[in-house]
Enzyme design. Structure first.
Site, short mmCIF file in Angstrom:
data_model
loop_
_atom_site.label_atom_id
_atom_site.label_comp_id
_atom_site.label_asym_id
_atom_site.label_seq_id
_atom_site.Cartn_x
_atom_site.Cartn_y
_atom_site.Cartn_z
N ASP A 1 -0.34 6.04 -4.20
CA ASP A 1 -1.12 5.83 -5.07
C ASP A 1 -1.62 6.33 -6.15
OD1 ASP A 1 -1.07 3.13 -3.18
OD2 ASP A 1 -2.78 4.22 -2.25
N HIS B 1 0.18 -1.35 -0.23
CA HIS B 1 -0.21 -0.14 -0.36
C HIS B 1 0.81 1.28 -0.49
CE1 HIS B 1 -4.10 -1.48 0.53
NE2 HIS B 1 -4.13 -2.25 0.95
#
Length: 394
Positions: A169, A139
């Site tokens: 991201d 992540h």
């Protein structure tokens, strides 16, 4: 007509990086069809809150804006056949599975490009399609850590700090996918050939070292927390005010520093050389001075001055009240997709085009909403669609 009218994109992504990439493309006029599993949830699209009077989450309404979506079981042969039919028309594909997943499904680049040689196929992953970590889960926090950026971010007393911003991201995964896809489109326009794009979020964070990375590679000297110009080793920092709010001070250049010192009535600091040895002393003087007034009072002092000082706004102040953000139309009102009487405020597109400005046609639809419409266009009749539903293919 949008800037990207004519581009047709199949989106196999979930969570945030891929969906935001295709949102940017959809806002610019591309036709995006998101493929979702009929049985597997999406923790971002399904994340509350849900919009009152609707069965849509705020995230799905935003990330699904200007897109269509359908349910499809990619493990079924008929599901794969539907993709192979769609790929003749939707000749750009973005997927966000781990390396090898699409190959197991029989939907990898090598297979699909035999059906459509003009196919542009973008794989977006954490660690890329090669290297010893290619199959690792990750992540945003993991990519930031592994890239080395967190080794000199934060405070000496606390170590790395969380930002609540998905830097890898969105700042890497989403934007680099968009750049890669549009670069491949330009190449295809010139040559007629499609190609494969490999985007890694870890890769994209390496240039985020910027000046510190260039310096290290030239000298071998590593940067440390609160010892560089931008990580607390200079006056460039956040400072608390009397009412426990914060000011951001970016007065690095001499003219801004001069104006800043005059505004806070510390002209004796103007000509004082700032070094690593005396920076704590100078910052302590600034801290004590800025604690003497409220945020509002200081903003009155700095108003109209060239000082590179701005308040740390809360979300309400930034998204609902700030005149600059209003003027730039960065919060827009969009019709809820399946209810023309409902509207919702959303974050807008940061790309401003003079000839073909972004249009916000509809918010995102509930997942699976366009399944039947897409299948009818592909030639499926009512009975065939009912069978697909019964067989849990859609």
């Amino acid at each position: 007509m949008g800037a990207l009218t004519g581009l047709k994109i199949l989106d196999f992504s979930t969570l945030l990086p891929g969906p935001y990439a295709t949102l940017m493309l959809a806002d610019l006029g591309a036709e995006v069809l998101k493929i979702s599993s009929p049985t597997r949830g999406d923790i971002v699209a399904d994340y509350p809150p849900f919009i009152k009077g609707s069965n849509l989450s705020a995230n799905q309404a935003w990330l699904g804006r200007n897109k269509k979506n359908m349910f499809l079981n990619l493990k079924s042969e008929e599901g794969k056949n539907i993709i192979k039919k769609l790929i003749l028309e939707y000749d750009i594909l973005l997927e966000q599975f781990r390396p090898g997943v699409m190959k197991k499904l029989g939907l990898d680049y090598e297979t699909l490009r035999k059906i459509n040689p003009k196919l542009i196929y973008c794989s977006l992953t954490g660690y890329g399609q090669s290297g010893p970590m290619k199959n690792n889960a990750g992540h945003d926090i993991n990519y930031l850590a592994r890239s080395g950026n967190m080794s000199y971010s934060g405070r000496k007393s606390t170590g790395p700090v969380l930002t609540n911003m998905q830097i890898a991201d969105m700042g890497v995964g989403s934007l680099h996918s968009v750049v890669g896809i549009l670069a491949a489109v330009n190449y295809r326009n010139n040559t007629g050939e499609g190609q494969y794009i490999d985007v890694s979020m870890l890769d994209g964070l390496i240039p985020f070292h910027a000046m510190e990375g260039a310096s290290f590679l030239a000298t071998g000297i590593e940067s440390k927390r609160e010892e560089t110009r931008l990580n607390g080793g200079d006056i460039y920092d956040f400072y608390k005010t009397k009412d426990d709010r914060y000011l951001s001070v970016g007065a690095l250049e001499p003219k801004f520093w001069r104006n800043f010192c005059k505004c806070i009535e510390l002209p004796q600091l103007i000509e004082k050389e700032i070094t690593l040895e005396n920076i704590l002393e100078i910052k302590e003087i600034i801290k004590n001075t800025l604690k003497g007034k409220t945020l509002s009072e200081w903003m009155d002092v700095f108003k109209g001055k060239d000082v590179c000082v701005e308040p740390v706004l809360n979300m309400k102040e930034a998204l609902m009240e700030d005149d600059q953000i209003k003027a730039r139309e960065m919060v827009v009102e969009v019709n809820i997709s399946n209810d023309n009487d409902l509207k919702i405020k959303q974050m807008g597109s940061p790309i401003k085009l003079s000839k073909c400005p972004v249009k916000y046609s509809k918010s995102g639809y509930p997942l699976g909403y366009h399944t039947k419409e897409v299948l009818v266009k592909l030639g499926y009749n009512e009975d065939e669609i009912k069978k697909l539903l019964k067989d849990e293919i859609i």
